[in-house]
Design an enzyme around this catalytic site. Structure first.
Site, short mmCIF file in Angstrom:
data_model
loop_
_atom_site.label_atom_id
_atom_site.label_comp_id
_atom_site.label_asym_id
_atom_site.label_seq_id
_atom_site.Cartn_x
_atom_site.Cartn_y
_atom_site.Cartn_z
N TYR A 28 43.04 -25.80 124.85
CA TYR A 28 44.50 -25.92 125.02
C TYR A 28 44.83 -27.21 125.78
CZ TYR A 28 49.05 -25.34 127.23
OH TYR A 28 50.33 -25.57 127.69
N SER A 74 51.63 -30.60 130.21
CA SER A 74 51.31 -29.58 131.21
C SER A 74 50.50 -30.18 132.34
CB SER A 74 50.50 -28.48 130.51
OG SER A 74 49.89 -27.65 131.46
N LYS A 83 46.79 -30.89 124.61
CA LYS A 83 47.90 -31.61 125.29
C LYS A 83 47.49 -33.06 125.54
CE LYS A 83 50.86 -28.26 125.61
NZ LYS A 83 52.07 -28.28 124.77
N ASP A 125 57.65 -23.86 110.14
CA ASP A 125 56.50 -24.34 110.90
C ASP A 125 56.54 -25.87 111.00
OD1 ASP A 125 53.47 -22.87 111.33
OD2 ASP A 125 53.63 -25.04 111.48
N ASP A 136 39.65 -21.42 136.92
CA ASP A 136 40.78 -21.59 137.86
C ASP A 136 40.45 -22.64 138.93
OD1 ASP A 136 42.67 -19.95 136.80
OD2 ASP A 136 42.44 -18.32 138.25
N LEU A 161 50.53 -15.07 136.28
CA LEU A 161 50.78 -14.29 137.49
C LEU A 161 52.16 -13.61 137.51
CD1 LEU A 161 49.79 -13.44 140.31
CD2 LEU A 161 50.95 -15.47 141.19
N ARG A 200 38.71 -16.15 138.67
CA ARG A 200 38.81 -16.25 137.21
C ARG A 200 38.17 -17.57 136.79
NH1 ARG A 200 44.77 -15.97 134.55
NH2 ARG A 200 45.02 -17.93 135.69
N ASN A 223 55.44 -16.60 118.36
CA ASN A 223 55.35 -16.04 119.72
C ASN A 223 56.75 -15.84 120.31
OD1 ASN A 223 53.78 -15.10 121.91
ND2 ASN A 223 54.09 -17.04 123.00
#
Ligand code: NAD
Ligand code: UFG
Length: 347
Positions: A151, A127, A155, A61, A305, A208, A302, A38
């Site tokens: 995701y 996060s 974490k 990797d 959210d 955003l 969404r 990415n």
């Protein structure tokens, strides 16, 4: 702080590349390991151009154990800053195996290799997503943890795994125990003030700020604001946007902490400004900074959210001597410089 050799996994990515600039400026030697899934090697070329210093890049990797063994055998690494991982929430719902494989199994392989080579200092990119839908704001580090998608769960699993390593060290009185800093980022935005490195999302941005930037530069027509009926200042979602350069500095402070005596165990910090801005406020700040219009329309919420999410950053201020010093206008003007100088990112 004494200069050290740091392995930066995912160092070609958005936050990693900005952190590499700060680390090189502070005099550290760097080895970057990234599979470029990415990111672009151009980001690392520009990091070296900005700093006038060189780093070593290994394309590979974190799940490749023989490669990690070679890397640790050939470089005397003091500590690891671990950014490498996949981060798209929607994609993680569609491809959970891929996310657990990359993020959880990847971190496990990395930590096994670290332990085998006696490197037990790590800073991990966690996060604010680990707080799920918080009962209130601002969020302190002792809030209950939950995740609403693979995701976020990846974490959480990694945080728990790292805590288990530390518990095992205490139980066995390990002579060289793990020193671990978990950094829970709020919403990283902005770019290096040089305008040379920044966020370069693939395809249509999910987040955003990159979306707003692409509307402002004319690549996208208008912003869809997801939800206008939240219990917030103007009905739109509120987040703690933090300048990526402030965030990068937080990693230097975390490294300093790892070098202090008594840093064994796990320390966890929110990296945020402590201020929440709504979507509309972010649009207005961007319009002001760019001098461009950002047309928008309010659409439905969404899925997944939350209304408001911002940090209580006092613990990082107290224990890391870190606080964010750049404001939303700096975030928008630096994001705009990057976007307008590089409308197609690194390509
Ligand atoms: P990014 O995608 O720009 O950077 C991640 C880098 O890791 C990329 O260069 C990618 O090529 C590399 N990578 C991915 N899987 C790899 C693997 N298996 N082996 C080697 N390299 C691999 O993302 P970012 O925004 O810079 O995020 C960095 C870290 O911070 C991630 O762990 C992410 O989950 C976390 N984080 C990001 C945000 C955000 O909003 N950007 C918020 C909270 C946490
Ligand atoms: N938003 C819009 N329109 C868009 C994109 C976003 O209105 O096109 C709104 C969202 O509804 C939200 C706010 O803008 O209210 C911020 O959304 P982002 O997608 O930029 O950020 P999130 O807070 O949803 O999530 C981000 C990362 C997650 C990470 C989390 C906390 O994407 O991976 O911050 O760090 F977990």
């Amino acid at each position: 702080m004494s200069n050290s050799k740091v392995l930066v996994t995912g160092g070609a990515g958005y936050i990693g590349s900005h952190t590499c600039v700060q680390l090189l400026d502070a005099g550290h030697e760097l080895v970057v390991l990234d599979n470029l899934s990415n990111s672009s090697p151009e980001a690392l070329r520009r990091v070296q151009q900005i700093t006038g210093k060189t780093l070593q890049f290994v394309e590979g990797d974190i799940r490749d154990r023989p490669l990690l063994d070679d890397l640790f055998a050939n470089h005397s690494i003091d500590s690891v800053i671990h950014f490498a991982g996949l981060k798209a929430v929607g994609e993680s719902v569609q491809q959970p195996l891929h996310y657990y494989q990359n993020n959880v199994a990847g971190t496990l392989t990395l930590c096994e290799a670290m332990a085998a080579h006696g490197v037990k200092k790590i800073v991990f990119s966690s996060s604010a997503t680990v707080y799920g839908d918080p009962a209130s704001v601002p969020i302190t580090e002792d809030f209950p943890l939950s995740a609403t998608n693979p995701y976020g769960r990846s974490k959480l699993h990694i945080e728990e795994m790292l805590r288990d390593f530390s518990v095992a060290d205490q139980a066995t009185n390990e002579l060289s125990p793990w020193s671990i800093v978990l950094l829970r980022y709020f919403n990283p935005v902005g770019a290096h003030p040089s305008g040379q490195i920044g966020e370069d999302p693939n395809g249509i941005p999910n987040n955003l700020m990159p979306y707003i930037s692409q509307v402002a530069v004319g690549k996208l027509e208008q912003l869809s604001v997801f939800g206008g009926d939240y219990d917030t200042v103007d009905g739109t979602g509120v987040r703690d946007y933090i300048h990526v350069v402030d965030l990068a500095n937080g990693h230097l402070k975390a490294l300093e902490k790892l070098d202090q005596p008594g840093s064994e165990g796990v320390s966890t910090y929110n990296l945020g400004t402590g201020n929440g801005y709504s979507v509309i406020q972010a649009v207005e700040a961007f319009e002001q900074a760019s001098g461009r219009q950002v047309p928008y329309k309010i659409v439905g919420r969404r899925a997944g959210d939350i209304a408001a999410c911002y940090a209580a950053p006092a613990l990082a201020a107290k224990e890391l001597n870190w606080h964010a010093s750049l404001n939303i206008d700096d975030m928008c003007s630096d994001a705009w410089r990057w976007q307008s100088n590089n409308p197609d990112g690194y390509s």
